[in-house]
Design a protein around this motif. Sequence first.
Motif, PDB file in Angstrom:
ATOM      1  N   PRO A  48      -0.967   4.953  35.273  1.00 35.23           N
ATOM      2  CA  PRO A  48      -2.172   5.390  34.547  1.00 35.23           C
ATOM      3  C   PRO A  48      -3.008   4.237  34.018  1.00 35.23           C
ATOM      4  O   PRO A  48      -4.226   4.357  33.899  1.00 35.23           O
ATOM      5  N   THR A  49      -2.358   3.112  33.684  1.00 37.12           N
ATOM      6  CA  THR A  49      -3.086   2.019  33.037  1.00 37.12           C
ATOM      7  C   THR A  49      -3.380   0.844  33.949  1.00 37.12           C
ATOM      8  O   THR A  49      -4.110  -0.072  33.558  1.00 37.12           O
ATOM      9  N   ALA A  50      -2.831   0.819  35.157  1.00 40.60           N
ATOM     10  CA  ALA A  50      -2.901  -0.377  36.003  1.00 40.60           C
ATOM     11  C   ALA A  50      -4.326  -0.850  36.255  1.00 40.60           C
ATOM     12  O   ALA A  50      -4.622  -2.043  36.156  1.00 40.60           O
ATOM     13  N   ALA A  51      -5.207   0.064  36.589  1.00 37.77           N
ATOM     14  CA  ALA A  51      -6.582  -0.340  36.903  1.00 37.77           C
ATOM     15  C   ALA A  51      -7.327  -0.851  35.677  1.00 37.77           C
ATOM     16  O   ALA A  51      -8.276  -1.626  35.809  1.00 37.77           O
ATOM     17  N   LEU A  52      -6.872  -0.448  34.480  1.00 43.50           N
ATOM     18  CA  LEU A  52      -7.559  -0.808  33.250  1.00 43.50           C
ATOM     19  C   LEU A  52      -6.992  -2.072  32.600  1.00 43.50           C
ATOM     20  O   LEU A  52      -7.705  -2.773  31.887  1.00 43.50           O
ATOM     21  N   SER A  53      -5.711  -2.344  32.845  1.00 42.63           N
ATOM     22  CA  SER A  53      -5.086  -3.504  32.204  1.00 42.63           C
ATOM     23  C   SER A  53      -5.020  -4.721  33.117  1.00 42.63           C
ATOM     24  O   SER A  53      -4.519  -5.771  32.712  1.00 42.63           O
ATOM     25  N   ALA A  54      -5.530  -4.612  34.321  1.00 41.33           N
ATOM     26  CA  ALA A  54      -5.501  -5.735  35.275  1.00 41.33           C
ATOM     27  C   ALA A  54      -6.601  -6.727  34.931  1.00 41.33           C
ATOM     28  O   ALA A  54      -7.638  -6.805  35.585  1.00 41.33           O
ATOM     29  N   ARG A  55      -6.373  -7.498  33.878  1.00 40.06           N
ATOM     30  CA  ARG A  55      -7.337  -8.494  33.421  1.00 40.06           C
ATOM     31  C   ARG A  55      -6.598  -9.523  32.578  1.00 40.06           C
ATOM     32  O   ARG A  55      -5.483  -9.273  32.115  1.00 40.06           O
ATOM     33  N   ALA A  56      -7.195 -10.681  32.439  1.00 43.88           N
ATOM     34  CA  ALA A  56      -6.563 -11.773  31.710  1.00 43.88           C
ATOM     35  C   ALA A  56      -6.126 -11.318  30.313  1.00 43.88           C
ATOM     36  O   ALA A  56      -6.836 -10.541  29.672  1.00 43.88           O
ATOM     37  N   PRO A  57      -4.911 -11.762  29.905  1.00 36.70           N
ATOM     38  CA  PRO A  57      -4.038 -12.750  30.539  1.00 36.70           C
ATOM     39  C   PRO A  57      -3.025 -12.172  31.511  1.00 36.70           C
ATOM     40  O   PRO A  57      -2.108 -12.882  31.931  1.00 36.70           O
ATOM     41  N   VAL A  58      -3.151 -10.881  31.859  1.00 39.04           N
ATOM     42  CA  VAL A  58      -2.191 -10.257  32.777  1.00 39.04           C
ATOM     43  C   VAL A  58      -2.259 -10.954  34.134  1.00 39.04           C
ATOM     44  O   VAL A  58      -3.352 -11.166  34.679  1.00 39.04           O
ATOM     45  N   THR A  59      -1.087 -11.306  34.676  1.00 37.50           N
ATOM     46  CA  THR A  59      -1.023 -11.972  35.981  1.00 37.50           C
ATOM     47  C   THR A  59      -0.483 -11.067  37.073  1.00 37.50           C
ATOM     48  O   THR A  59      -0.669 -11.356  38.253  1.00 37.50           O
ATOM     49  N   GLU A  60       0.222  -9.974  36.698  1.00 38.94           N
ATOM     50  CA  GLU A  60       0.716  -9.039  37.706  1.00 38.94           C
ATOM     51  C   GLU A  60       0.812  -7.641  37.122  1.00 38.94           C
ATOM     52  O   GLU A  60       0.939  -7.467  35.909  1.00 38.94           O
ATOM     53  N   GLU A  61       0.738  -6.656  38.021  1.00 46.93           N
ATOM     54  CA  GLU A  61       0.876  -5.251  37.647  1.00 46.93           C
ATOM     55  C   GLU A  61       2.016  -4.632  38.450  1.00 46.93           C
ATOM     56  O   GLU A  61       2.245  -4.988  39.607  1.00 46.93           O
ATOM     57  N   ARG A  62       2.702  -3.638  37.830  1.00 47.30           N
ATOM     58  CA  ARG A  62       3.879  -3.039  38.447  1.00 47.30           C
ATOM     59  C   ARG A  62       3.777  -1.505  38.557  1.00 47.30           C
ATOM     60  O   ARG A  62       4.726  -0.808  38.205  1.00 47.30           O
ATOM     61  N   PRO A  63       2.693  -0.944  39.040  1.00 46.70           N
ATOM     62  CA  PRO A  63       2.624   0.519  39.156  1.00 46.70           C
ATOM     63  C   PRO A  63       3.551   1.014  40.259  1.00 46.70           C
ATOM     64  O   PRO A  63       3.875   0.287  41.199  1.00 46.70           O
ATOM     65  N   GLY A  64       3.964   2.269  40.140  1.00 50.10           N
ATOM     66  CA  GLY A  64       4.815   2.860  41.173  1.00 50.10           C
ATOM     67  C   GLY A  64       4.249   4.155  41.726  1.00 50.10           C
ATOM     68  O   GLY A  64       4.158   4.348  42.938  1.00 50.10           O
ATOM     69  N   VAL A  65       3.829   5.060  40.847  1.00 48.21           N
ATOM     70  CA  VAL A  65       3.411   6.405  41.261  1.00 48.21           C
ATOM     71  C   VAL A  65       2.183   6.377  42.156  1.00 48.21           C
ATOM     72  O   VAL A  65       1.965   7.283  42.965  1.00 48.21           O
ATOM     73  N   TYR A  66       1.358   5.331  42.049  1.00 50.42           N
ATOM     74  CA  TYR A  66       0.105   5.282  42.801  1.00 50.42           C
ATOM     75  C   TYR A  66       0.298   5.510  44.290  1.00 50.42           C
ATOM     76  O   TYR A  66      -0.600   6.009  44.977  1.00 50.42           O
ATOM     77  N   ILE A  67       1.446   5.160  44.829  1.00 42.41           N
ATOM     78  CA  ILE A  67       1.649   5.244  46.278  1.00 42.41           C
ATOM     79  C   ILE A  67       1.667   6.694  46.756  1.00 42.41           C
ATOM     80  O   ILE A  67       1.258   6.987  47.881  1.00 42.41           O
ATOM     81  N   PHE A  68       2.126   7.631  45.901  1.00 43.90           N
ATOM     82  CA  PHE A  68       2.155   9.059  46.242  1.00 43.90           C
ATOM     83  C   PHE A  68       1.127   9.873  45.456  1.00 43.90           C
ATOM     84  O   PHE A  68       0.584  10.841  45.970  1.00 43.90           O
ATOM     85  N   GLY A  69       0.899   9.507  44.201  1.00 40.30           N
ATOM     86  CA  GLY A  69       0.115  10.362  43.323  1.00 40.30           C
ATOM     87  C   GLY A  69       0.909  11.601  42.942  1.00 40.30           C
ATOM     88  O   GLY A  69       1.921  11.924  43.559  1.00 40.30           O
ATOM     89  N   ASP A  70       0.474  12.301  41.926  1.00 39.39           N
ATOM     90  CA  ASP A  70       1.100  13.570  41.546  1.00 39.39           C
ATOM     91  C   ASP A  70       0.155  14.330  40.622  1.00 39.39           C
ATOM     92  O   ASP A  70      -0.956  13.871  40.329  1.00 39.39           O
ATOM     93  N   ARG A  71       0.584  15.483  40.186  1.00 43.65           N
ATOM     94  CA  ARG A  71      -0.283  16.332  39.358  1.00 43.65           C
ATOM     95  C   ARG A  71      -0.645  15.643  38.043  1.00 43.65           C
ATOM     96  O   ARG A  71      -1.803  15.677  37.594  1.00 43.65           O
ATOM     97  N   THR A  72       0.329  14.979  37.427  1.00 47.36           N
ATOM     98  CA  THR A  72       0.062  14.304  36.160  1.00 47.36           C
ATOM     99  C   THR A  72      -0.991  13.220  36.325  1.00 47.36           C
ATOM    100  O   THR A  72      -1.916  13.097  35.508  1.00 47.36           O
ATOM    101  N   GLN A  73      -0.877  12.427  37.400  1.00 44.12           N
ATOM    102  CA  GLN A  73      -1.841  11.340  37.605  1.00 44.12           C
ATOM    103  C   GLN A  73      -3.248  11.887  37.821  1.00 44.12           C
ATOM    104  O   GLN A  73      -4.230  11.307  37.333  1.00 44.12           O
ATOM    105  N   VAL A  74      -3.361  12.994  38.542  1.00 44.39           N
ATOM    106  CA  VAL A  74      -4.681  13.588  38.758  1.00 44.39           C
ATOM    107  C   VAL A  74      -5.292  14.011  37.419  1.00 44.39           C
ATOM    108  O   VAL A  74      -6.460  13.724  37.130  1.00 44.39           O
TER     109      VAL A  74
END
Length: 378
Positions: free
Chosen positions: A228-254
Motif C-alpha cells: 500500500p505504501t511502496a509508491a508513496l515512500s519510494a523517496r530519499a532517504p529510502v534506498t529500497e522497497e520490499r512490496p510483495g502483494v503488488y505482483i498479484f493484487g487483491d481486494r484489499t489493495q484495490v
Amino acid sequence: MNTSGHRFEPEAAYSELDTPAVVVDLDVVERNARSMAGWMSSRGVSLRPHVKTHKCVEIARIQAAAGAGGITVATLGEAALFGAHGFDDVFIAYPLWASPAKARRLAELREQVGSLAVGCDSAAAARMLAGAVGGQPPLAVMIEIDSGGRRSGVRPTAAATLARQAADLGLDVRGVFTHGGHGYRGPEERQRAAFDEVGSLTRAAGLLRDGGFGRGPGGLVVSAGSTPTAALSARAPVTEERPGVYIFGDRTQVLLGSCTWDDVALVVATTVVSVSVQGLGTQFVLDAGSKVLSSDRPGWLRGHGHVVEFPQAEIEQLYEHHAVCRMSAGQEPPALGSVLRVVPNHVCQVPNLVDEMVVFRAGAPTGERLTVDARGRC
C-alpha cells in the motif's frame, strides 16, 4: 476484469476447471512486475520483492527479469528454498530468534547464499545471532524500526544504540528497515503510513550515520516495505522497497487504492454448489472455503472476498469448504453448477494453501501449472 453490477455468464475458460482452483494470469503478473520495477527505477530506489506472497520460484524469476534486485523472505525455510534455486541476495525481513535449531539452519544458509541479511530488533536477539554464526565475513543484520505498525522493531531513537550493540558483537550492521503495516488499516491510512515510514527511517538512518555506520561501499541500506505504501515512500532517504502483494493484487489493495481490478492477477475459481431462499434474501454457496480463500478480513472490510460475476453478493461466512454468499431479495442468483471467480481479501495466504496454481494467458488456460515451491517452508 469486469466488476460492474451487471450479471454475465462465467467465462467459458473457467467453466472446465476442477474447482476450487487458484488461477494466475501470467500476462498480468509480468505487467505488474515491470510496472513496479519501472516505478522504483524512476525514483532511484531498488526493488527487493517479498516472495512470501507467491512462494513460487518461477514468479520470482519473472520479478528478477523485470529488474528486481534480490529478494525478501519471512522465514529460513523460504530463504533456503530460493537460495537452492540460485537466488543469491536474500534478506530475511523478520526479527529472527536464533534458537539452537534455527542457529544450525542459519549457519548452513550463510554457506549457501552469497549475500544474506537478517532482521534484528533487540540486543538479546543480536547476541543469539552472533553466537549462531561466527567467523568471517560477519553476518549482516538490518535494524528493524517500528514506524507506527506496533508489531516489531525499535523506535527510531533507539536504532543507533542497538546498531552499536550488534556491531560490538561482531555483526555487520547493513542498515535499517521498516514495514508500514498500518497502511492496511483503511484507505485513509495509506498516505500517513508512508509518511511515517519515511520519517522514521530518516531519523533512524541519520542516527546510525552519526554513529559511524554506512561509511563503506554502498552506504547505508534504508529499506521500506508494504504494497500500500511502496509508491508513496519510494523517496530519499529510502534506498529500497520490499512490496510483495503488488505482483498479484487483491481486494484489499484495490480498496486501499494501491492497484485496480485490472491489476489483479490471481483469482479463485469456484463452483456454486447450493442455492436457496433465506428470509428476505437469497443464499448461494461456493466450494471455496477457508482452506483456499483463507479467512483473513480487515475490520473495515465486509465479506471474505469479491465475487467478480456477482459483485453485489457478500461472502458472509467461510467454513472449511463452504463460502456462504448472501444477496438481497429480488436479485437473481447464479445457477447451480456455475463457475465464478473470487478475488481474495488478502492474497498472500492463498498460494500457501495449495500445491499448484493454474496458469492463464490471453484469458485462457495454458495447460501449465505453477508450483508453490516454498509452501509450508517455515
